[in-house]
Design a protein around this motif. Structure first.
Motif, short mmCIF file in Angstrom:
data_model
loop_
_atom_site.label_atom_id
_atom_site.label_comp_id
_atom_site.label_asym_id
_atom_site.label_seq_id
_atom_site.Cartn_x
_atom_site.Cartn_y
_atom_site.Cartn_z
N GLN A 14 1.01 -1.36 -0.06
CA GLN A 14 -0.21 -0.22 0.01
C GLN A 14 0.77 1.38 0.06
OE1 GLN A 14 -2.54 -1.25 3.43
NE2 GLN A 14 -4.38 -1.36 2.07
N THR A 15 2.05 1.14 0.53
CA THR A 15 2.78 2.26 0.39
C THR A 15 4.46 2.04 -0.20
OG1 THR A 15 3.61 1.76 2.74
CG2 THR A 15 1.84 3.44 2.54
N VAL A 16 4.82 2.91 -0.75
CA VAL A 16 6.37 2.73 -1.40
C VAL A 16 7.08 4.03 -1.52
CG1 VAL A 16 7.58 2.19 -3.52
CG2 VAL A 16 5.21 1.05 -3.18
N ALA A 17 8.27 3.76 -0.75
CA ALA A 17 9.07 4.74 -0.92
C ALA A 17 9.89 4.44 -2.04
CB ALA A 17 9.99 5.02 0.54
N ILE A 18 10.64 5.51 -2.54
CA ILE A 18 11.61 5.34 -3.73
C ILE A 18 12.64 6.41 -3.44
CG2 ILE A 18 11.97 5.77 -6.27
CD1 ILE A 18 9.18 5.21 -6.62
N SER A 19 13.96 6.05 -3.63
CA SER A 19 15.05 6.97 -3.19
C SER A 19 16.13 6.72 -4.21
CB SER A 19 15.49 7.21 -1.87
OG SER A 19 16.41 8.43 -1.85
N ILE A 83 12.17 1.11 -2.87
CA ILE A 83 12.66 0.85 -4.07
C ILE A 83 13.90 1.73 -4.13
CG2 ILE A 83 12.80 0.78 -6.77
CD1 ILE A 83 9.74 0.47 -6.27
N CYS A 84 15.42 1.36 -4.17
CA CYS A 84 16.46 2.11 -3.94
C CYS A 84 17.13 2.03 -5.44
CB CYS A 84 17.48 1.50 -3.17
SG CYS A 84 19.01 2.36 -3.10
N LEU A 85 17.21 3.19 -6.11
CA LEU A 85 17.45 3.24 -7.58
C LEU A 85 19.01 3.93 -7.65
CD1 LEU A 85 13.99 4.11 -8.81
CD2 LEU A 85 15.17 2.12 -9.27
N ASP A 86 19.85 3.73 -8.57
CA ASP A 86 20.84 4.16 -9.00
C ASP A 86 21.87 4.13 -8.10
OD1 ASP A 86 22.54 5.18 -11.24
OD2 ASP A 86 22.06 7.17 -10.57
N VAL A 106 13.70 -3.61 -2.52
CA VAL A 106 14.25 -3.82 -3.83
C VAL A 106 15.49 -2.71 -4.14
CG1 VAL A 106 13.86 -3.74 -6.30
CG2 VAL A 106 12.13 -4.71 -4.62
N ASN A 107 16.75 -3.05 -4.76
CA ASN A 107 17.81 -2.51 -5.19
C ASN A 107 17.80 -2.60 -6.66
OD1 ASN A 107 21.04 -1.88 -3.74
ND2 ASN A 107 19.86 -0.59 -5.10
#
Ligand SMILES: [Mn+2]
Length: 320
Positions: A14-19, A83-86, A106-107
């Motif tokens: 229900q909740t997603v954090a992206i950075s 979700i950890c990106l780049d 998730v990376n």
């Protein structure tokens, strides 16, 4: 092609954090916003928050960029998914505390040094950009202009406008697909890659005017004193790209750009076309280093003092 799909990790979420990493660049911002817009479209009821340190003005054309959370304050106690990106999770600054609390992580990254810092990892070291990986893991049937623009942004910036060796056939095929969504890609590329402020153009002009060729015109060197930079009200970040532009002089294998710092130190940027390993030159100075084609170091004293140290080291490699 990958079988990794982000949708596999969204069941019951229900909740997603992206950075992404601190001091975010085009690929970091683009991958976060591309993922954000995809999730908002695929799961309209989902709460999605993007956390980034800051967003430079040149990315203001990305939809909802003003919704990026730069304070890291949130009323969500524990996110269902992070979700950890780049980036590795250790380089996301204040977002790391949110990552550590999240139920699942998730990376997704393309940096060789990242061995996977998420519960689930999709790390592709050869890929051009994190944005290319975002494109690969989302459901392509939902692609639209809003998602395509940020993804294209990161592919442009991380490949130097499709020039660096990480640019693959697949990179170009993905870029080609994204172009069909009808955004103004020449304007986008100028905005994130080629445009400079007037002050930046002035500094570039002065550096090129002051430049001198050495060693049968194979090496170019130039200097801007600290007083000149102060007089133009420039920031030191305004000097980025000058050494690379100098290196593009026909016949030149190595460039040396020096600028004065207010404390009497000099910052030295070295660029090479590969004939000279500039990391070896920079490493001879304590604190110096970098890559074979791009390196830097600091040396105290006058510009003449810097040349006395640097030029013989460059000459020795050019003679080989
Ligand atoms: Mn990147």
């Amino acid at each position: 092609m990958t079988t990794f799909k982000i949708d596999d990790y969204l069941k019951g979420v229900q909740t997603v954090a992206i950075s992404g990493h601190i001091r975010p660049d085009g690929d970091c911002i683009g991958s976060c916003m591309g993922m954000y817009h995809y999730l908002k479209k695929a799961y309209p009821a989902l709460r999605v928050d993007v956390f980034l340190e800051d967003v430079p003005d040149c990315f203001s054309y990305i939809k909802d960029i003003d919704k990026v959370n730069t304070t890291y304050e949130t009323d969500v106690e524990v996110y269902d998914l992070f979700i950890c990106l780049d980036s590795v999770k250790d380089r996301i600054g204040k977002a790391e505390a949110i990552f550590d609390k999240a139920r699942h992580t998730v990376n997704i990254d393309h940096h060789v040094s990242n061995t996977g810092t998420g519960e689930v990892n999709y790390i592709v070291p050869g890929a051009s950009s994190a944005c290319e990986l975002v494109y690969r893991v989302i459901d392509r049937a939902l692609m639209d202009e809003t998602i395509a623009v940020p993804i294209y942004t990161g592919m442009v910036t991380d490949t130097g406008v499709f020039k660096y060796s990480s640019t693959s056939k697949e990179t170009m095929e993905i870029a080609g697909d994204l172009m069909t969504y009808g955004f103004d890609f020449p304007q986008l590329i100028d905005s994130v890659f080629f445009e400079k402020t007037f002050v930046q153009q002035r500094l570039m002009g002065e550096a090129l005017t002051n430049a001198v060729l050495y060693f049968d015109d194979q090496c170019i060197a130039s200097f801007l004193p600290a007083e000149r930079i102060t007089a133009l009200h420039a920031a030191f970040s305004d000097l980025e790209g000058i050494a690379s532009q100098m290196k593009l002089t026909k016949g030149v294998h190595c460039s040396l750009f020096v600028y004065g710092l207010p404390d009497g130190d000099n910052k030295i940027s070295l660029r090479s076309d590969g004939c000279v390993d500039v990391s070896k030159i920079a490493q001879t100075i304590p604190g110096g280093g970098g890559h074979a084609r791009a390196a830097g170091c600091n040396i105290k004293g006058s510009y003449e003092d810097v040349l006395k140290v640097m030029l013989p080291l460059i000459e020795a490699q050019l003679k080989k």
